[in-house]
Design a protein around this motif. Structure first.
Motif, PDB file in Angstrom:
ATOM      1  N   GLN A  41     -56.660 -17.972  58.249  1.00 40.57           N
ATOM      2  CA  GLN A  41     -57.277 -16.837  57.572  1.00 40.57           C
ATOM      3  C   GLN A  41     -56.899 -15.525  58.250  1.00 40.57           C
ATOM      4  OE1 GLN A  41     -61.459 -17.238  56.773  1.00 40.57           O
ATOM      5  NE2 GLN A  41     -61.601 -15.212  55.882  1.00 40.57           N
ATOM      6  N   SER A  42     -56.831 -15.530  59.577  1.00 35.59           N
ATOM      7  CA  SER A  42     -56.473 -14.296  60.283  1.00 35.59           C
ATOM      8  C   SER A  42     -55.021 -13.894  60.028  1.00 35.59           C
ATOM      9  CB  SER A  42     -56.728 -14.440  61.791  1.00 35.59           C
ATOM     10  OG  SER A  42     -55.775 -15.289  62.391  1.00 35.59           O
ATOM     11  N   ARG A  43     -54.177 -14.850  59.650  1.00 28.76           N
ATOM     12  CA  ARG A  43     -52.762 -14.577  59.362  1.00 28.76           C
ATOM     13  C   ARG A  43     -52.508 -14.308  57.882  1.00 28.76           C
ATOM     14  NH1 ARG A  43     -49.679 -19.482  60.967  1.00 28.76           N
ATOM     15  NH2 ARG A  43     -47.937 -18.231  60.243  1.00 28.76           N
ATOM     16  N   SER A  44     -53.537 -14.461  57.050  1.00 27.50           N
ATOM     17  CA  SER A  44     -53.403 -14.327  55.603  1.00 27.50           C
ATOM     18  C   SER A  44     -53.805 -12.951  55.115  1.00 27.50           C
ATOM     19  CB  SER A  44     -54.294 -15.362  54.898  1.00 27.50           C
ATOM     20  OG  SER A  44     -53.907 -16.681  55.195  1.00 27.50           O
ATOM     21  N   ARG A  45     -53.335 -12.620  53.921  1.00 28.88           N
ATOM     22  CA  ARG A  45     -53.818 -11.454  53.191  1.00 28.88           C
ATOM     23  C   ARG A  45     -54.855 -11.953  52.196  1.00 28.88           C
ATOM     24  NH1 ARG A  45     -48.707 -11.806  52.294  1.00 28.88           N
ATOM     25  NH2 ARG A  45     -48.791 -11.728  50.037  1.00 28.88           N
ATOM     26  N   ALA A  46     -55.742 -11.091  51.785  1.00 26.64           N
ATOM     27  CA  ALA A  46     -56.737 -11.451  50.778  1.00 26.64           C
ATOM     28  C   ALA A  46     -56.445 -10.686  49.493  1.00 26.64           C
ATOM     29  CB  ALA A  46     -58.139 -11.119  51.273  1.00 26.64           C
ATOM     30  N   ILE A  47     -56.565 -11.388  48.364  1.00 26.50           N
ATOM     31  CA  ILE A  47     -56.434 -10.739  47.066  1.00 26.50           C
ATOM     32  C   ILE A  47     -57.644 -11.119  46.221  1.00 26.50           C
ATOM     33  CG2 ILE A  47     -53.907 -10.651  47.133  1.00 26.50           C
ATOM     34  CD1 ILE A  47     -53.925 -13.025  45.131  1.00 26.50           C
ATOM     35  N   LYS A  48     -57.971 -10.257  45.290  1.00 30.20           N
ATOM     36  CA  LYS A  48     -59.082 -10.519  44.391  1.00 30.20           C
ATOM     37  C   LYS A  48     -58.529 -11.083  43.087  1.00 30.20           C
ATOM     38  CE  LYS A  48     -63.099  -8.387  42.320  1.00 30.20           C
ATOM     39  NZ  LYS A  48     -63.873  -7.174  42.154  1.00 30.20           N
ATOM     40  N   THR A  49     -59.071 -12.225  42.649  1.00 27.21           N
ATOM     41  CA  THR A  49     -58.669 -12.844  41.391  1.00 27.21           C
ATOM     42  C   THR A  49     -59.906 -13.017  40.518  1.00 27.21           C
ATOM     43  OG1 THR A  49     -59.031 -15.147  42.048  1.00 27.21           O
ATOM     44  CG2 THR A  49     -56.909 -14.149  42.668  1.00 27.21           C
ATOM     45  N   GLU A  50     -59.700 -13.443  39.289  1.00 28.74           N
ATOM     46  CA  GLU A  50     -60.830 -13.714  38.406  1.00 28.74           C
ATOM     47  C   GLU A  50     -61.712 -14.831  38.959  1.00 28.74           C
ATOM     48  OE1 GLU A  50     -59.506 -14.401  34.415  1.00 28.74           O
ATOM     49  OE2 GLU A  50     -58.522 -12.457  34.292  1.00 28.74           O
ATOM     50  N   GLU A  51     -61.121 -15.720  39.751  1.00 28.12           N
ATOM     51  CA  GLU A  51     -61.865 -16.838  40.339  1.00 28.12           C
ATOM     52  C   GLU A  51     -62.507 -16.476  41.671  1.00 28.12           C
ATOM     53  OE1 GLU A  51     -58.561 -17.234  39.324  1.00 28.12           O
ATOM     54  OE2 GLU A  51     -59.171 -18.014  37.365  1.00 28.12           O
ATOM     55  N   GLY A  52     -62.256 -15.289  42.154  1.00 30.17           N
ATOM     56  CA  GLY A  52     -62.804 -14.851  43.435  1.00 30.17           C
ATOM     57  C   GLY A  52     -61.709 -14.460  44.404  1.00 30.17           C
TER      58      GLY A  52
END
Length: 87
Positions: A41-52
């Protein structure tokens, strides 16, 4: 809950047939996510989708392929080429 969504299962089956090297690299990333979710998670980017919110982790050596995953359990949601335009 399954560790892989149906979409991810189908994508991985296609990769196994069409590109074994990419398939192996994706499985390595998936294992890392399952074994070390906090580090992943610390190495990932976060994106917002319709599912969350989905985390996005690059597949080293295979740009622009990304593994999309959710932090609950964790679960692999999808694998495909993706460019956020922010690189």
């Amino acid at each position: 809950m399954d560790a892989y969504s149906q979409v991810a299962d189908e994508q991985l089956d296609d990769l196994e047939r069409s590109d074994p090297a990419l398939y192996d690299a994706v499985l390595t990333i998936c294992e890392h996510i399952f074994d070390h979710p906090e580090q992943a998670q610390s190495r990932s980017r976060a994106i917002k989708t319709e599912e969350g919110i989905r985390m996005v982790l690059s597949v080293p050596g295979f740009p622009p392929h990304e593994v999309f995953w959710s932090t609950q359990s964790p679960r692999i949601e999808a694998v495909f080429p993706y460019s956020s335009g922010s690189r």
